[in-house]
Motif scaffolding. Structure first.
Motif, PDB file in Angstrom:
ATOM      1  N   CYS A   1       0.994  -1.320  -0.505  1.00 35.98           N
ATOM      2  CA  CYS A   1       0.305  -0.064  -0.262  1.00 35.98           C
ATOM      3  C   CYS A   1       0.598   1.354  -0.310  1.00 35.98           C
ATOM      4  CB  CYS A   1      -0.470  -0.481   0.706  1.00 35.98           C
ATOM      5  SG  CYS A   1      -2.302  -1.241   1.194  1.00 35.98           S
ATOM      6  N   VAL A   2       2.008   0.741   1.160  1.00 38.72           N
ATOM      7  CA  VAL A   2       2.706   2.523   0.940  1.00 38.72           C
ATOM      8  C   VAL A   2       3.128   2.442  -0.874  1.00 38.72           C
ATOM      9  CG1 VAL A   2       5.041   3.094   1.973  1.00 38.72           C
ATOM     10  CG2 VAL A   2       3.298   2.303   3.292  1.00 38.72           C
ATOM     11  N   GLU A   3       3.625   1.588  -1.017  1.00 40.59           N
ATOM     12  CA  GLU A   3       4.411   1.397  -3.038  1.00 40.59           C
ATOM     13  C   GLU A   3       3.315   2.376  -3.998  1.00 40.59           C
ATOM     14  OE1 GLU A   3       6.244  -2.152  -3.969  1.00 40.59           O
ATOM     15  OE2 GLU A   3       5.668  -1.717  -6.077  1.00 40.59           O
ATOM     16  N   ALA A   4       2.496   1.874  -3.027  1.00 42.09           N
ATOM     17  CA  ALA A   4       0.870   2.162  -3.977  1.00 42.09           C
ATOM     18  C   ALA A   4       0.412   4.259  -3.703  1.00 42.09           C
ATOM     19  CB  ALA A   4      -0.286   1.422  -3.810  1.00 42.09           C
ATOM     20  N   GLY A   5       1.639   4.394  -3.299  1.00 40.65           N
ATOM     21  CA  GLY A   5       1.481   6.257  -2.589  1.00 40.65           C
ATOM     22  C   GLY A   5      -0.056   6.406  -1.364  1.00 40.65           C
ATOM     23  N   THR A   6       0.172   4.960  -0.767  1.00 40.70           N
ATOM     24  CA  THR A   6      -1.708   4.867   0.130  1.00 40.70           C
ATOM     25  C   THR A   6      -1.420   4.414   0.717  1.00 40.70           C
ATOM     26  OG1 THR A   6      -4.154   4.574   0.003  1.00 40.70           O
ATOM     27  CG2 THR A   6      -3.039   2.330  -0.607  1.00 40.70           C
ATOM     28  N   LYS A   7      -2.435   5.037   2.179  1.00 40.69           N
ATOM     29  CA  LYS A   7      -1.610   3.594   3.443  1.00 40.69           C
ATOM     30  C   LYS A   7      -3.421   2.942   4.589  1.00 40.69           C
ATOM     31  CE  LYS A   7      -2.671   8.225   5.781  1.00 40.69           C
ATOM     32  NZ  LYS A   7      -1.486   9.105   6.603  1.00 40.69           N
ATOM     33  N   VAL A   8      -3.290   2.576   4.896  1.00 32.99           N
ATOM     34  CA  VAL A   8      -3.806   1.531   5.702  1.00 32.99           C
ATOM     35  C   VAL A   8      -4.440   2.216   7.344  1.00 32.99           C
ATOM     36  CG1 VAL A   8      -4.386  -1.113   6.681  1.00 32.99           C
ATOM     37  CG2 VAL A   8      -2.997  -0.335   4.889  1.00 32.99           C
ATOM     38  N   THR A   9      -5.631   2.478   6.917  1.00 34.67           N
ATOM     39  CA  THR A   9      -6.002   3.712   8.134  1.00 34.67           C
ATOM     40  C   THR A   9      -7.274   2.881   8.769  1.00 34.67           C
ATOM     41  OG1 THR A   9      -8.044   4.740   6.945  1.00 34.67           O
ATOM     42  CG2 THR A   9      -5.788   5.408   6.540  1.00 34.67           C
ATOM     43  N   GLY A  10      -7.207   1.625   8.848  1.00 30.54           N
ATOM     44  CA  GLY A  10      -7.940   1.007   9.638  1.00 30.54           C
ATOM     45  C   GLY A  10      -8.341  -0.846   9.335  1.00 30.54           C
ATOM     46  N   GLY A  11      -8.747  -1.144  10.122  1.00 32.31           N
ATOM     47  CA  GLY A  11      -9.557  -2.553   9.189  1.00 32.31           C
ATOM     48  C   GLY A  11     -10.428  -3.328  10.107  1.00 32.31           C
ATOM     49  N   GLN A  12     -10.692  -4.672  10.158  1.00 36.04           N
ATOM     50  CA  GLN A  12     -11.086  -5.310  11.005  1.00 36.04           C
ATOM     51  C   GLN A  12     -10.536  -6.713  11.728  1.00 36.04           C
ATOM     52  OE1 GLN A  12     -13.298  -5.386  13.551  1.00 36.04           O
ATOM     53  NE2 GLN A  12     -14.845  -6.881  13.105  1.00 36.04           N
ATOM     54  N   THR A  13     -10.158  -7.289  12.392  1.00 33.66           N
ATOM     55  CA  THR A  13      -9.318  -8.316  12.175  1.00 33.66           C
ATOM     56  C   THR A  13     -10.576  -9.689  13.211  1.00 33.66           C
ATOM     57  OG1 THR A  13      -7.267  -7.669  12.687  1.00 33.66           O
ATOM     58  CG2 THR A  13      -7.451  -9.478  12.902  1.00 33.66           C
TER      59      THR A  13
END
Lengths: 308, 308
Positions: B86-98
């Motif tokens: 995601c970082v390589e794509a210029g974006t980021k993970v800002t949450g989610g669910q596990t």
């Protein structure tokens, strides 16, 4: 507090607010389970005062361990319940992903394009505010108690306490009604009554979420809970089955109410209007005090219980 | 074709584009699996020509059936791979669910706030266009063949065909490299070279997705595939193990390439520029013809195979 708020890369002043939530069914009726799952996903958005949700993606696993015909019916009903509640919320399901899994899963992703004035960051509360709650607690106990009824040995222990099967049925019905009710009215009224922040009450229990909400405030505050609205008969069970930690504020809720921090002078009007529109009560359950060191949440030693 | 495009309720001319995708791990290395999962989610956005992704939510299940220490390591590595891509794509993970689940799950939700000019609806292709593909097919076979190596009985049958363990290893490496490569360059160049629409190639196989793409065009078109770029040695396996339906175009791909419909005069320059930037080739694989009745996709009887 569960949502992601990110500013658009291309369009300054526009924010993308989104959240995802999914879990395993906890009520037997798949249609109702679908509604509960949808209410739970949307609740994260409502806690930020986001009233209009642009769309929802559905997250679904059909149970591999069910006979195929049963699986088909159950999955269809879960989807219908989920869809129906999204329609009730004025939004719609526009996609998603389905897999086959040992356990069934239901949930989704909700999102909206917003500007700063469309949502309320949960961070501006000050001493003198009060805390409002829009649904009673005790859903986890009610869902469990409903299962005990079918287990003679377990039920024998409950009977001792003077709780009847009818009492458990009533508590379960109240719970399902509560879990499948949208928090949208609360979200709308947060704007009207100048809320200083909110969270929805779910897996960490009322005190867990209050604590998170306190820590998120810019001011050093203590959220002191003086009243616990509890589904009727659940306190008796909680006193026996202490591992639920209901009275300590840590019993998980599913699709619980909004806990809203409001200026004191607006709180009763907020509660009255929620009750009038949704036909369910809301309560002033605590005060926002100033804290010396670290922000926190506490339950008053002489906490008052309102049975609902 | 897997994305949802909805117009904002409050802000006309703004669109929320989003997609969700998650599945069960298919490569043994959890870090690489995380990368493949992220590339696969983002790919749906790139197929619409969305270059900048505002944020990603992660969808994760840790495997209940793994020993706790192993589960911790595997889950952490999957998350790291997912995050890194995601970082390589210029974006980021800002949450989610596990959640905890019998089977592990990895995937996510990608989304962006866009205006009409930021994306390319996959619907304006006309006869005379050509079809470009940015990754070779055959990943499913390569992943399976890699498993056969460990099974003496199965491997005995493969040896007959003159395919060595080194050949399978190479095919597997090419596959993993391909599956974990972003389709972002393709998305960017779709704008530059005036693409008329695209899709990414995944679970329905190259012909299944071509068919969907054809049906989505406003004009009645036939997408005629005259060339199949296939990972080396996979055609030999496909000829023996016909149930993969690779040569018929129905072998599932994971995180496959973009299939882009382009004006003929722009196609070679598109391919050259993808190759130059990504160091992986892209190919002109077919023609867009006019169709009489219903739009469709076909593989030419004398289809040419390029081994990659």
């Amino acid at each position: 507090m569960d949502c992601s708020i990110v500013e658009s890369k291309k369009y300054p002043d526009f924010f993308l607010i989104s959240t995802t939530d999914f879990f395993y069914p906890l009520v037997e009726d798949p249609y109702l389970q679908g509604k509960v799952a949808a209410a739970n996903v949307l609740s994260d958005m409502y806690a930020l005062g986001v009233v209009d949700i642009d769309n929802v993606l559905m997250i679904l696993a059909a149970s591999r361990d069910m006979p195929a015909d049963q699986r088909r019916i159950v999955t269809k009903l879960m989807m219908r319940g989920f869809n129906d509640l999204c329609v009730e919320a004025g939004t719609k399901v526009t996609g998603g992903q389905t897999v086959l899994n040992p356990w069934p899963i239901i949930g989704g992703v909700a999102k909206s394009i917003t500007k700063e004035e469309d949502f309320i960051r949960p961070e501006t509360s000050v001493a003198g505010d009060v805390i409002v709650l829009t649904k009673p607690i005790g859903t986890q106990l009610a869902v469990n108690a409903r299962e005990w009824v079918a287990d003679e040995q377990k039920w024998d222990q409950v009977k001792d306490l003077g709780v009847s099967i009818e009492d458990v049925d009533r508590a379960f019905k109240i719970s399902v009604g509560s879990m499948s009710r949208l928090n949208r009215t609360g979200a709308r009224l947060m704007h009207k009554y100048n809320a200083h922040g909110a969270t929805d009450v779910t897996g960490f229990g009322i005190l867990g979420h209050a604590d998170n909400l306190a820590l998120n405030q810019k001011a050093k505050v203590e959220l002191r809970i003086h009243t616990l609205p509890i589904i009727k008969h659940m306190k008796i069970l909680a006193d026996r089955y202490k591992y639920f930690h209901l009275m300590e504020g840590y019993s998980a809720e599913t699709s619980g109410g909004l806990m809203v921090l409001l200026p004191k002078e607006n709180a009763q009007a907020f509660c009255d209007e929620v009750s009038r529109i949704d036909k369910w009560p809301a309560w002033i359950i605590g005060d926002v005090l100033s804290a010396k060191d670290k922000s926190c949440a506490t339950i008053a030693p002489d906490v008052k219980v309102i049975e609902v």
